[in-house]
Scaffold this motif. Structure first.
Motif, PDB file in Angstrom:
ATOM      1  N   GLY A  33      36.458 -43.790  91.398  1.00  0.00           N
ATOM      2  CA  GLY A  33      37.686 -44.096  91.170  1.00  0.00           C
ATOM      3  C   GLY A  33      38.427 -43.653  92.668  1.00  0.00           C
ATOM      4  O   GLY A  33      38.154 -44.244  93.487  1.00  0.00           O
ATOM      5  N   SER A  34      39.722 -42.970  92.271  1.00  0.00           N
ATOM      6  CA  SER A  34      40.431 -42.615  93.595  1.00  0.00           C
ATOM      7  C   SER A  34      40.067 -40.886  94.058  1.00  0.00           C
ATOM      8  O   SER A  34      40.635 -40.612  94.969  1.00  0.00           O
ATOM      9  N   SER A  35      39.006 -40.491  93.673  1.00  0.00           N
ATOM     10  CA  SER A  35      38.499 -39.212  93.887  1.00  0.00           C
ATOM     11  C   SER A  35      37.141 -39.437  94.611  1.00  0.00           C
ATOM     12  O   SER A  35      36.195 -40.342  94.407  1.00  0.00           O
ATOM     13  N   CYS A  36      36.580 -38.585  95.509  1.00  0.00           N
ATOM     14  CA  CYS A  36      35.412 -38.553  95.949  1.00  0.00           C
ATOM     15  C   CYS A  36      34.566 -37.272  95.534  1.00  0.00           C
ATOM     16  O   CYS A  36      34.832 -36.534  94.867  1.00  0.00           O
ATOM     17  N   LYS A  77      31.653 -44.219 100.736  1.00  0.00           N
ATOM     18  CA  LYS A  77      33.059 -44.640 100.696  1.00  0.00           C
ATOM     19  C   LYS A  77      34.097 -43.573 101.135  1.00  0.00           C
ATOM     20  O   LYS A  77      35.136 -43.805 101.459  1.00  0.00           O
ATOM     21  N   CYS A  78      33.657 -42.477 100.801  1.00  0.00           N
ATOM     22  CA  CYS A  78      34.209 -41.187 101.366  1.00  0.00           C
ATOM     23  C   CYS A  78      33.446 -40.407 102.510  1.00  0.00           C
ATOM     24  O   CYS A  78      32.189 -40.315 102.261  1.00  0.00           O
ATOM     25  N   MET A  79      34.219 -40.480 103.742  1.00  0.00           N
ATOM     26  CA  MET A  79      33.409 -39.756 104.827  1.00  0.00           C
ATOM     27  C   MET A  79      34.077 -38.404 105.230  1.00  0.00           C
ATOM     28  O   MET A  79      35.393 -38.512 105.089  1.00  0.00           O
ATOM     29  N   GLY A  80      33.555 -37.636 105.894  1.00  0.00           N
ATOM     30  CA  GLY A  80      34.377 -36.175 106.167  1.00  0.00           C
ATOM     31  C   GLY A  80      33.428 -35.774 107.274  1.00  0.00           C
ATOM     32  O   GLY A  80      32.338 -36.021 107.701  1.00  0.00           O
ATOM     33  N   GLU A 101      41.702 -45.259 104.998  1.00  0.00           N
ATOM     34  CA  GLU A 101      43.106 -45.135 105.315  1.00  0.00           C
ATOM     35  C   GLU A 101      43.447 -43.722 104.814  1.00  0.00           C
ATOM     36  O   GLU A 101      44.177 -43.051 105.555  1.00  0.00           O
ATOM     37  N   THR A 102      43.160 -43.301 103.524  1.00  0.00           N
ATOM     38  CA  THR A 102      43.702 -42.159 102.977  1.00  0.00           C
ATOM     39  C   THR A 102      43.014 -40.838 103.795  1.00  0.00           C
ATOM     40  O   THR A 102      41.658 -40.962 103.971  1.00  0.00           O
ATOM     41  N   THR A 103      43.940 -40.024 104.305  1.00  0.00           N
ATOM     42  CA  THR A 103      43.144 -38.974 105.249  1.00  0.00           C
ATOM     43  C   THR A 103      43.439 -37.601 104.389  1.00  0.00           C
ATOM     44  O   THR A 103      44.275 -37.495 103.793  1.00  0.00           O
ATOM     45  N   TYR A 104      42.577 -36.776 104.972  1.00  0.00           N
ATOM     46  CA  TYR A 104      42.714 -35.290 104.611  1.00  0.00           C
ATOM     47  C   TYR A 104      42.329 -34.456 105.743  1.00  0.00           C
ATOM     48  O   TYR A 104      41.609 -34.543 106.645  1.00  0.00           O
ATOM     49  N   TYR A 105      43.253 -33.161 105.813  1.00  0.00           N
ATOM     50  CA  TYR A 105      43.006 -32.466 106.917  1.00  0.00           C
ATOM     51  C   TYR A 105      43.116 -30.985 106.409  1.00  0.00           C
ATOM     52  O   TYR A 105      43.954 -30.569 105.760  1.00  0.00           O
ATOM     53  N   ALA A 106      42.080 -30.089 106.996  1.00  0.00           N
ATOM     54  CA  ALA A 106      42.427 -28.724 106.707  1.00  0.00           C
ATOM     55  C   ALA A 106      43.738 -28.137 107.451  1.00  0.00           C
ATOM     56  O   ALA A 106      43.885 -28.563 108.580  1.00  0.00           O
ATOM     57  N   ASP A 107      44.243 -27.207 107.193  1.00  0.00           N
ATOM     58  CA  ASP A 107      45.529 -26.731 107.676  1.00  0.00           C
ATOM     59  C   ASP A 107      45.320 -26.273 108.908  1.00  0.00           C
ATOM     60  O   ASP A 107      46.013 -26.411 109.832  1.00  0.00           O
ATOM     61  N   PHE A 108      44.024 -25.686 109.301  1.00  0.00           N
ATOM     62  CA  PHE A 108      43.879 -25.222 110.534  1.00  0.00           C
ATOM     63  C   PHE A 108      43.644 -26.327 111.620  1.00  0.00           C
ATOM     64  O   PHE A 108      43.556 -25.866 113.046  1.00  0.00           O
ATOM     65  N   VAL A 109      43.463 -27.487 111.402  1.00  0.00           N
ATOM     66  CA  VAL A 109      43.483 -28.646 112.451  1.00  0.00           C
ATOM     67  C   VAL A 109      44.763 -29.402 112.249  1.00  0.00           C
ATOM     68  O   VAL A 109      44.828 -30.301 113.116  1.00  0.00           O
ATOM     69  N   ILE A 150      38.071 -38.917 105.332  1.00  0.00           N
ATOM     70  CA  ILE A 150      38.999 -40.262 105.261  1.00  0.00           C
ATOM     71  C   ILE A 150      38.282 -41.050 104.065  1.00  0.00           C
ATOM     72  O   ILE A 150      37.020 -41.012 103.870  1.00  0.00           O
ATOM     73  N   PHE A 151      39.027 -41.499 102.980  1.00  0.00           N
ATOM     74  CA  PHE A 151      38.549 -42.465 102.107  1.00  0.00           C
ATOM     75  C   PHE A 151      39.207 -43.882 102.397  1.00  0.00           C
ATOM     76  O   PHE A 151      40.442 -43.868 102.406  1.00  0.00           O
ATOM     77  N   GLY A 152      38.324 -44.704 102.008  1.00  0.00           N
ATOM     78  CA  GLY A 152      38.764 -46.201 102.051  1.00  0.00           C
ATOM     79  C   GLY A 152      39.420 -46.638 103.349  1.00  0.00           C
ATOM     80  O   GLY A 152      39.959 -47.630 103.468  1.00  0.00           O
TER      81      GLY A 152
END
Length: 120
Positions: free
Chosen positions: A102-105, A32-35, A55-63, A51-53
């Protein structure tokens, strides 16, 4: 069990672009959570984007502003579009998967074999 296969790495000049792909199969609950994570020469592995679900995305500051993560849930594929690549981005890039709580990975429990990105 989950299988992850990366593709799309290669060699580019600074300022160039690459698009990585991660094909996933197996237990859908476990991914469900991919990275995307990377390991640069002589450095520890670091998180790049996630990316989660779908849609919800995360990025490291350097990218931020250079890389974009996306997911085609129907095709079980995740992509990482990398623009304006710099020599510091040279690394082995890994696809990883984790369960959602839940809403976390959770911690990444499944990994691909990695794909090399070299920027000169």
């Amino acid at each position: 069990h989950v299988q992850l296969v990366e593709s799309g790495g290669g060699s580019v000049q600074a300022g160039g672009s690459l698009r990585l792909a991660c094909a996933a199969s197996g237990n859908s609950k476990s991914r469900k959570c991919m990275g995307w994570l990377r390991q640069r020469p002589g450095k520890e592995r670091e998180a790049v984007a996630g990316i989660f679900g779908g849609e919800t995305t995360y990025y490291a500051d350097f990218v931020k502003g250079r890389f974009t993560v996306s997911q085609d849930v129907a095709r079980n594929t995740m992509h990482l579009r990398m623009n304006n690549l710099q020599p510091d981005d040279t690394a082995t890039y890994y696809c990883a998967a984790a369960e959602a709580h839940g809403s976390s990975c959770g911690d990444f429990g499944f990994w691909g074999q990695g794909t090399q990105v070299t920027v000169s």
